[in-house]
Design a protein around this motif. Sequence first.
Motif: not given
Length: 645
Positions: A246-247, A339-342, A346-352, A382-389
């Motif tokens: 996130k940082k 991409k960073l904002y997404s 979509k992932y980091i903030i909701p998962w936290l 959440p959607n784990f199918q499209n998790v980025t590298e």
Amino acid sequence: MSRRFLMQQLLFDNAISEEVWFRKEGCNYHIVDNERKAKRLSEILETYSVIAYDVETDGINIQNSKIVGVSFCGEPGLGFYIPLKHKFGNNLDETIFKKYIAKYLEKKDILGHNLKFDYKFTLKDFNINIRCKHDTLVIAKLLDIFDSCKLKHLGKTIFDFNVVELGDILVKYNIKYNKVSMLKPEELYEYCCQDTDLTLRIFEYFKETGWEPNYMYNVEVDLIYPLAKMELRGVRVCYKKLVSLKKEYKEKADEIYNKIKKLLGAGDNFNINSGEQFGELILARFPDMKRYFSYTQTRSICFDDYHINKYKIRFADLLSNYGLSEDDNIFELYSKRKKLYSLLTKYIIPWLKIIEDSKSEIIYTNFNSLGAGTGRMSSNDPNFQNVTESMRYAIMPRKGYYFLSMDYDQMEYRILVGMAKLSHLYDSVNCGEDVHKVAASLLFDTPLDEVTKQQRKISKTCNFGILYGMGEHKLADTLNIKVEKARELIKNHKERFLGNTKWFDRVIKFAEENGYILTAFGRKRRLDNIKLVVMPDDDDELASEKRKLYFADVRKAINTPIQGTSADIMKIALRNVDEKLRTSDMDIRPILVIHDELICEVSTKYEVEKAVGLLRPLLEFKKFKEAVDLTVDYNYSYSSWGDIK
């Protein structure tokens, strides 16, 4: 009215419902809230061979939701609701439920609508393994003749039943936050019995109209077990790694934002997420870009990913006009920042937030085995199918386990070679040669050992693009080449790599004649627009729309037999793995399915080779279409998903 029906009426106090949900015939729904009624219900359930079952929960999140009550129906019009965890009113003691009734969930054929949900909660709350036999949601989706497969829609479409919805009941009794447990059993039981009653009626309708279970239906129902277990196990996501990402991503996004702001000469109120504002600033600063922009019907500049990539290429040719370097390509910067904002939103903030709220690093997802038109699995919330590298490095095995990835080798192209009978490629495919390099050798008429990286890259783009219906214009944009060159590549690919096969033509002809397409295992996909024909009196707009819809279905017709068959094989493999692991003493836990890859957590007590030796024979498919082997590679990591190499 049957003798059994009359007998059952006499056994219960609330024999006749004042409100009748189904208007065609009366319904008798009952509350089972004491031992006498539970014993009588046990005797009744014993007489049925198939029983419709449904659970009512106070939420859909497996982490913090529990079963409030369950309902049963073994013949149309007669339903039983068992209250177990209501805050108000009488509940049946759980020990009595298990003594008299729960056993029928394991000894009878159980029917449901989205039975995986019922199985998962019943296993979690009661440690009962339902004998899952039939699912009307699966039947409806495999038939692929309904606009919606929701229970309400099926009831309306098939029987013209106007069913009561849970939301209406919650509003009626002023219950907030969907807390079903706050309703009294008397306020909920008719709705619950309605669901099982309707499920049974729909199932009997399907049978009466000629439906019979086929191979893929049985596979889909068997998948309830492994998918539910995967959902219950969840995935570990490292909190510290998420905080670090996130940082890092926020700093990078802010840095790019400031650079774009400087390049555009924007003021402090610049909103990069406003396409209108961004477009106006681009045109003011770089007027030469005006002729390259595409516009929506409302004359707004298109800023979706496809058009941004096109602008990126065009702007690269204009950099010198404005004294800019390659690092100043504003559309490249915009794309990176987006991409960073997404990732952040979509992932980091909701998962936290999930981890902080649950005080656990385990995140639970939902798997939908029929989530895509091709039959591919999807996951959500959440959607784990499209998790980025980069995000995969935050997904780590539990303590005492490691990740083992079993990944099919060039699966879809092996399936194409088998289904299209490309006999000139059998040997190279079965010998494990790089299919993209082989294609490049044929495409560019170059010896295999002289194929360059650039040729392989072009070949790979052609392989995937042409296979899924990419036309010459899209291929030209993707490879940044002229349309004429793209047309030549497509022609050479079909003649040399596909061996002038008529397979594509046969597939399209079948789809046009039948209105649907099939996978190798008989899964059907409906194609509503494959029979569209442009008529002489169609105006230009209508003709253009018809062509657009028709060619979209042509792409589906080409894509589905390959990608859909790939999805079917992965499902068969997952079923095989689950059946084997039930009798194995090895601690191997499947946790994710990502298209043609199965990821498991394996106890560190077992060597990698031993786990692979157990799993590989269950996944590999020998002599598909009597021609090609579908082989599996493996990789592993003790640290994170991202480290699986």
